[in-house]
Design a protein around this motif. Structure first.
Motif: not given
Length: 378
Positions: A233, A278-281, A283
């Motif tokens: 990922t 992490l913000k709104n899934k 990085w």
């Protein structure tokens, strides 16, 4: 959100606030000091220090608390990395080691072996070679299935046909070995160019299995073992400059309370310290410093016990310093741990048993540990 302060500019140097560390010099006679590893090698309950130096053929360790020097092996030319784990359950660890390394793949044999003590870890250890993989570079132990039994992970620096200056057109292998038969198994060959760092960690604190993070020209990637094989990922692309000054070089995982962040040196052997949140899934990248020269090591450790990790970063050229970054009210504050110490590798452990994490770093000729004298917050 408390982590929003991460997006605010460069770190400020707080020269008026000295760091609560007392330096202790262990040795100055290393040749090409490259990596330091902390582990209890003699089963006395005290963490000892391994000093790996690439300029000679000796791998040595220093015994806590007198720091008496002991030879592990004198037959490891161009050693580049080692990792410690008790593979046979006798209480004494084995040491995986990679040697005969060169940056140029065409000249790098990339030997990998396992060192075992002969009854007394203070005497030279016995070496068993298990593989030859071109540019074998980063060795780590990982519990990939949650069983408690660890496998050896080997991240090659480049593919076998990569060449300077751009190292393009080839992929760097990430492989593993199960103790016993030591047969090479491929995890991935997806990372392009230079694959500089391999980090093993619990990606979530509740995980039973270890995950593997890599930093390479391709960026920062997460590898996880599943019943159907390995998943890869992408977490971040790193620096978007043209290669070879692209992607990411070294990586650490830290926490500010329960909130996870990534800290990285970027690009390869780079000048930047970046923190990812992490913000709104996704990085989000925040560059907090760009003053390093040949950055080469990064840690995240809670120095003062307040539940918030600091970032330790070292670089080998120019000012040759070690910096510590702390989350502040308007960004990340930067202070100098050691000016003139061109750290190639740092590790953290409680070396004197007082409950506070200390720091140990290795440079070209020197090995130091920094005693943490911070008052602990309860």
């Amino acid at each position: 959100m408390r982590l929003a302060v991460l997006a605010l500019g460069f770190a400020a140097i707080l020269q008026s606030q000295p760091l609560p560390f007392t330096p202790h010099l262990i040795t100055t006679d290393l040749r090409g000091g490259y990596q330091t590893v902390v582990a209890d090698l003699n089963r006395d309950g005290k963490p000892d220090i391994i000093a790996l130096a690439s300029g000679g053929s000796e791998l040595v360790w220093f015994e806590n608390p007198t720091w008496q020097r002991h030879l592990i092996s004198g037959d490891l030319p161009r050693a580049i990395n080692c990792a410690v784990n008790d593979t046979d359950g006798d209480g004494f660890p084995e040491i995986a080691v990679a040697w005969m390394f060169e940056n140029e793949a065409s000249k790098s044999v990339g030997k990998v072996g396992v060192l075992r003590h002969n009854g007394d870890p203070r005497l030279p250890w016995k070496l068993q070679q298990i593989d030859e993989l071109t540019t074998s570079h980063r060795l780590r132990w990982a519990d990939i299935d949650g069983s408690g039994r660890k496998t050896l992970v080997n991240g090659a620096l480049t593919g076998a046909h990569a060449a300077a200056p751009n190292y393009g057109g080839d992929h760097a292998p990430l492989v593993m070995y199960r103790p016993g038969d030591w047969k090479r198994e491929v995890i991935s060959e997806a990372n392009e160019g230079v694959q500089h760092a391999v980090l093993v960690a619990k990606w979530n604190l509740s995980d039973r299995r270890d995950s593997i993070l890599t930093a390479s020209f391709s960026g920062i990637h997460l590898f996880q073992s599943t019943r159907n094989g390995w998943t890869r990922t992408e977490l971040a692309k790193g620096d978007d400059s043209p290669c070879p000054k692209c992607g990411s070089s070294d990586i650490a995982i830290g926490y500010l309370g329960k909130e996870k962040f990534l800290a990285a040196i970027e690009p390869w052997h780079g000048n930047q310290v970046a923190v990812y949140t992490l913000k709104n899934k996704l990085w989000q990248r925040h560059k907090i410093d760009d003053s390093l020269t040949d950055g080469h090591t990064i840690l995240a450790v809670d120095i003062d016990g307040d539940g918030k990790d600091e970032v330790v970063a070292g670089f080998r050229q120019g000012a040759k310093s070690i910096y510590i970054y702390s989350e502040g009210k308007s960004g990340w504050d930067k202070r100098v741990l050691d000016s003139g110490m061109g750290a190639a590798s740092c590790a953290s452990a409680d070396l004197n048993g007082d409950g506070a994490p200390d720091v140990v770093c290795i440079a070209s000729s020197s090995l130091k540990w920094y005693e943490n004298t911070t008052p602990r917050r309860r």
